[in-house]
Enzyme design. Structure first.
Site, PDB file in Angstrom:
ATOM      1  N   ASN A 143      -5.889  -5.421  12.760  1.00  0.00           N
ATOM      2  CA  ASN A 143      -4.062  -5.984  12.564  1.00  0.00           C
ATOM      3  C   ASN A 143      -3.455  -5.776  13.322  1.00  0.00           C
ATOM      4  O   ASN A 143      -2.380  -7.350  13.305  1.00  0.00           O
ATOM      5  CB  ASN A 143      -3.402  -3.971  12.827  1.00  0.00           C
ATOM      6  CG  ASN A 143      -4.129  -2.807  11.811  1.00  0.00           C
ATOM      7  OD1 ASN A 143      -4.305  -3.745  10.681  1.00  0.00           O
ATOM      8  ND2 ASN A 143      -3.683  -1.909  11.639  1.00  0.00           N
TER       9      ASN A 143
ATOM     10  N   THR B 263       3.099  -1.028  10.585  1.00  0.00           N
ATOM     11  CA  THR B 263       1.659  -1.005  10.856  1.00  0.00           C
ATOM     12  C   THR B 263       1.254  -0.553  12.873  1.00  0.00           C
ATOM     13  O   THR B 263       1.801  -0.805  13.575  1.00  0.00           O
ATOM     14  CB  THR B 263       0.916  -3.032  10.365  1.00  0.00           C
ATOM     15  OG1 THR B 263       1.690  -3.315   9.619  1.00  0.00           O
ATOM     16  CG2 THR B 263       0.036  -2.473  10.944  1.00  0.00           C
ATOM     17  N   ASN B 264       0.270   0.222  12.518  1.00  0.00           N
ATOM     18  CA  ASN B 264      -0.061   0.404  14.267  1.00  0.00           C
ATOM     19  C   ASN B 264      -1.296  -0.636  14.532  1.00  0.00           C
ATOM     20  O   ASN B 264      -1.940  -1.449  13.537  1.00  0.00           O
ATOM     21  CB  ASN B 264      -1.126   1.994  13.291  1.00  0.00           C
ATOM     22  CG  ASN B 264      -0.123   3.027  13.661  1.00  0.00           C
ATOM     23  OD1 ASN B 264       1.248   3.040  14.112  1.00  0.00           O
ATOM     24  ND2 ASN B 264      -0.077   4.287  12.457  1.00  0.00           N
TER      25      ASN B 264
ATOM     26  N   HIS C 222       4.164   4.773  20.079  1.00  0.00           N
ATOM     27  CA  HIS C 222       3.646   6.143  19.292  1.00  0.00           C
ATOM     28  C   HIS C 222       2.343   6.342  19.553  1.00  0.00           C
ATOM     29  O   HIS C 222       1.206   5.818  18.306  1.00  0.00           O
ATOM     30  CB  HIS C 222       3.745   5.418  18.035  1.00  0.00           C
ATOM     31  CG  HIS C 222       4.224   6.023  16.037  1.00  0.00           C
ATOM     32  ND1 HIS C 222       4.204   7.067  15.835  1.00  0.00           N
ATOM     33  CD2 HIS C 222       3.042   5.200  15.126  1.00  0.00           C
ATOM     34  CE1 HIS C 222       3.638   7.394  15.101  1.00  0.00           C
ATOM     35  NE2 HIS C 222       3.226   6.284  14.509  1.00  0.00           N
TER      36      HIS C 222
ATOM     37  N   GLY D 172       0.714  -1.478   0.171  1.00  0.00           N
ATOM     38  CA  GLY D 172      -0.127   0.095   0.028  1.00  0.00           C
ATOM     39  C   GLY D 172       0.740   1.205  -0.151  1.00  0.00           C
ATOM     40  O   GLY D 172       1.763   0.944  -0.255  1.00  0.00           O
TER      41      GLY D 172
ATOM     42  N   ARG E 197      -4.871   5.609  16.705  1.00  0.00           N
ATOM     43  CA  ARG E 197      -4.277   4.219  16.452  1.00  0.00           C
ATOM     44  C   ARG E 197      -4.557   2.656  17.017  1.00  0.00           C
ATOM     45  O   ARG E 197      -5.027   2.131  16.084  1.00  0.00           O
ATOM     46  CB  ARG E 197      -2.729   4.937  16.849  1.00  0.00           C
ATOM     47  CG  ARG E 197      -2.474   5.393  15.493  1.00  0.00           C
ATOM     48  CD  ARG E 197      -0.635   6.015  16.192  1.00  0.00           C
ATOM     49  NE  ARG E 197      -0.088   6.724  15.243  1.00  0.00           N
ATOM     50  CZ  ARG E 197      -0.064   7.751  15.886  1.00  0.00           C
ATOM     51  NH1 ARG E 197      -0.469   8.339  16.944  1.00  0.00           N
ATOM     52  NH2 ARG E 197       0.974   9.291  15.036  1.00  0.00           N
TER      53      ARG E 197
HETATM   54  N1  LIG Z   1       4.108   3.052  13.167  1.00  0.00           N
HETATM   55  C1  LIG Z   1       4.540   4.353  12.419  1.00  0.00           C
HETATM   56  O1  LIG Z   1       4.645   5.263  12.114  1.00  0.00           O
HETATM   57  C2  LIG Z   1       3.346   4.331  11.000  1.00  0.00           C
HETATM   58  C3  LIG Z   1       3.675   5.410   9.740  1.00  0.00           C
HETATM   59  C4  LIG Z   1       2.143   5.791   8.957  1.00  0.00           C
HETATM   60  C5  LIG Z   1       1.047   4.431   8.681  1.00  0.00           C
HETATM   61  N2  LIG Z   1       1.935   3.440   9.787  1.00  0.00           N
HETATM   62  C6  LIG Z   1       0.208   2.006   9.480  1.00  0.00           C
HETATM   63  O2  LIG Z   1       1.276   1.573   8.132  1.00  0.00           O
HETATM   64  C7  LIG Z   1      -0.426   0.426   8.101  1.00  0.00           C
HETATM   65  C8  LIG Z   1       0.020   0.539   6.409  1.00  0.00           C
HETATM   66  O3  LIG Z   1      -1.194   2.117   6.808  1.00  0.00           O
HETATM   67  P1  LIG Z   1      -0.061   2.472   4.301  1.00  0.00           P
HETATM   68  O4  LIG Z   1      -0.219   3.768   4.154  1.00  0.00           O
HETATM   69  O5  LIG Z   1       0.202   1.842   4.521  1.00  0.00           O
HETATM   70  O6  LIG Z   1      -1.846   1.793   4.208  1.00  0.00           O
HETATM   71  P2  LIG Z   1      -2.804   1.346   3.002  1.00  0.00           P
HETATM   72  O7  LIG Z   1      -4.031   0.993   3.269  1.00  0.00           O
HETATM   73  O8  LIG Z   1      -1.828   1.986   1.994  1.00  0.00           O
HETATM   74  O9  LIG Z   1      -1.864  -0.389   2.711  1.00  0.00           O
HETATM   75  C9  LIG Z   1      -2.041  -1.520   3.280  1.00  0.00           C
HETATM   76  C10 LIG Z   1      -1.368  -2.579   2.682  1.00  0.00           C
HETATM   77  O10 LIG Z   1      -1.280  -3.838   3.608  1.00  0.00           O
HETATM   78  C11 LIG Z   1      -2.490  -5.049   2.548  1.00  0.00           C
HETATM   79  N3  LIG Z   1      -3.011  -6.033   3.980  1.00  0.00           N
HETATM   80  C12 LIG Z   1      -3.691  -6.433   3.886  1.00  0.00           C
HETATM   81  N4  LIG Z   1      -3.684  -6.938   5.049  1.00  0.00           N
HETATM   82  C13 LIG Z   1      -3.266  -8.177   4.260  1.00  0.00           C
HETATM   83  C14 LIG Z   1      -1.935  -9.284   4.544  1.00  0.00           C
HETATM   84  N5  LIG Z   1      -2.616  -9.810   5.849  1.00  0.00           N
HETATM   85  N6  LIG Z   1      -1.319  -9.438   3.797  1.00  0.00           N
HETATM   86  C15 LIG Z   1      -0.763  -8.985   3.184  1.00  0.00           C
HETATM   87  N7  LIG Z   1      -0.888  -7.414   3.303  1.00  0.00           N
HETATM   88  C16 LIG Z   1      -2.391  -7.373   3.889  1.00  0.00           C
HETATM   89  C17 LIG Z   1      -3.538  -4.145   2.325  1.00  0.00           C
HETATM   90  O11 LIG Z   1      -4.150  -5.019   0.909  1.00  0.00           O
HETATM   91  C18 LIG Z   1      -3.240  -2.463   1.559  1.00  0.00           C
HETATM   92  O12 LIG Z   1      -2.165  -3.131   0.375  1.00  0.00           O
HETATM   93  C19 LIG Z   1      -1.252   1.282   8.766  1.00  0.00           C
HETATM   94  O13 LIG Z   1      -1.288   0.298   9.904  1.00  0.00           O
HETATM   95  C20 LIG Z   1      -0.829   2.499   9.080  1.00  0.00           C
HETATM   96  O14 LIG Z   1      -1.720   2.546  10.369  1.00  0.00           O
HETATM   97  C21 LIG Z   1       2.315   3.042  10.841  1.00  0.00           C
END
Ligand SMILES: NC(=O)c1ccc[n+]([C@@H]2O[C@H](COP(=O)([O-])OP(=O)(O)OC[C@H]3O[C@@H](n4cnc5c(N)ncnc54)[C@H](O)[C@@H]3O)[C@@H](O)[C@H]2O)c1
Length: 315
Positions: A98, A122-123, A178, A14, A91
């Site tokens: 998640n 992932t959050n 976070h 994603g 989050r």
């Molecule tokens: N730690 C941080 O500082 C931080 C910063 C930004 C985003 N995040 C987190 O990162 C995660 C991803 O964010 P994003 O903007 O890329 O989201 P997004 O929706 O653009 O991408 C997530 C991807 O994960 C895929 N996915 C879902 N279930 C899956 C599985 N079982 N196996 C494989 N792939 C799977 C989806 O199909 C999607 O393509 C979110 O939980 C978000 O909250 C964390």
């Protein structure tokens, strides 16, 4: 490290995952396996990135797939799979979905790359590091989360904007979980070596700390359909690069605290030295009593969330 090029798998193709793959390719850091649960999207994005490489001059292989065999023998795995926040969500609201995603992904990653180092994105971040640590059975130094690098970069960006100086002049760090309880360290923040309190009045400092704590939500409110991804992706790759190149870089990362800073048995953001072994040392820095208290509050919140996960019976 194996002979030849390093390999990084990015799980979740994603916004964050694809941007991380972009950054890895751009830096010519490692071969990349980009994995998602949705068919064809990872293949399409990997092909697009491979077609970028002649322009960026990057000799790396990029594979997009739904098959975890393509992740085999990864040195580092960046896990971004799962759902992001929408406006109004915290989050922590993502926890049930998640936790299941991170559990299943971690199992498949570890069975194909038993020696890999995991970087969770992932959050809710700190709790997802707990999940991956438990499910993987990997040692404490091999499972960590990206949050502090991003939160520190946000803090540094806001300070640079406020003062009208280069971002390169700002040295600042954010510890803790976070979330809203994160702890921007004012006591250690400097601008070209000058303590920030000498240059910015207390009320402006407080405003920047508050904006940093809400930095993710500010972007979610603007984007409406998802959360930040450019800075998070680059932050995760900075950690991967420190490991792959054995840089011994000191970065704030979510790691297992086992008495460090007086925090017991919790995953929380602390300054660490990152190198080929992953988390090679948790660095003890002097922080104010107020910051120490805030760090303990933040660690307590993570612990509560991990207890919620334990109660779900998923792990
Ligand atoms: N730690 C941080 O500082 C931080 C910063 C930004 C985003 N995040 C987190 O990162 C995660 C991803 O964010 P994003 O903007 O890329 O989201 P997004 O929706 O653009 O991408 C997530 C991807 O994960 C895929 N996915 C879902 N279930 C899956 C599985 N079982 N196996 C494989 N792939 C799977 C989806 O199909 C999607 O393509 C979110 O939980 C978000 O909250 C964390």
């Amino acid at each position: 490290m194996k002979n030849g090029r390093a390999k990084i798998s990015v799980i979740g193709a994603g916004n964050v995952g694809a941007s991380a793959a972009f950054r890895i390719a751009q830096l010519e850091l490692a071969d990349v396996a980009l994995i998602d649960i949705v068919e064809e999207i990872p293949e399409g994005k990997a092909l697009d990135l491979a077609q970028m490489c002649p322009i960026t001059g990057s000799d790396v292989n990029l594979v997009g797939s739904t098959n975890y065999e393509d992740t085999a023998d990864s040195d580092v795995v960046i896990i971004t799979s799962g759902i992001p926040r929408k406006p109004g969500m915290s989050r922590d609201d993502l926890i049930s979905t998640n936790t299941k995603v991170v559990k299943s992904v971690t199992e498949q990653v570890v069975s194909n790359s038993p020696d890999a180092i995991l970087i969770l994105v992932t959050n809710p971040l700190d709790a997802m590091v707990y999940v991956a640590h438990r499910v993987s059975g990997l040692s404490d130094n091999k499972v960590m989360g990206m949050a502090g690098v991003l939160d520190s970069a946000r803090f540094r960006a806001f300070i640079a904007m406020e003062l009208g100086v280069s971002v390169e002049n700002i040295n600042a760090s954010v510890l803790g979980g976070h979330g809203d309880t994160m702890v921007p360290l004012l006591s250690n923040t400097t601008i070209a070596g000058v303590p920030i309190a000498q240059l910015v009045p207390a009320d402006r400092l407080e405003a920047m700390v508050d904006r940093t704590r809400k930095g993710g939500a500010e972007i979610v409110a603007l984007l409406k359909t998802g959360s930040a991804f450019y800075a998070p992706a680059v932050a995760a790759v900075e950690m991967a690069e420190a490991i792959i190149k054995d840089k011994k870089k000191v970065l704030p990362c979510c790691v297992y605290a086992d008495g460090h800073y007086g925090i017991e048995d919790t995953f929380v953001g602390l300054p660490v030295r990152l190198g080929a072994e992953g988390v090679e040392e948790i660095i003890g820095v002097e922080i104010s009593d107020e910051e120490m208290e805030a760090l303990h509050v933040s660690a307590g919140k993570v612990k509560e969330l991990c207890e919620v996960i334990d109660g779900m019976g998923i792990l």
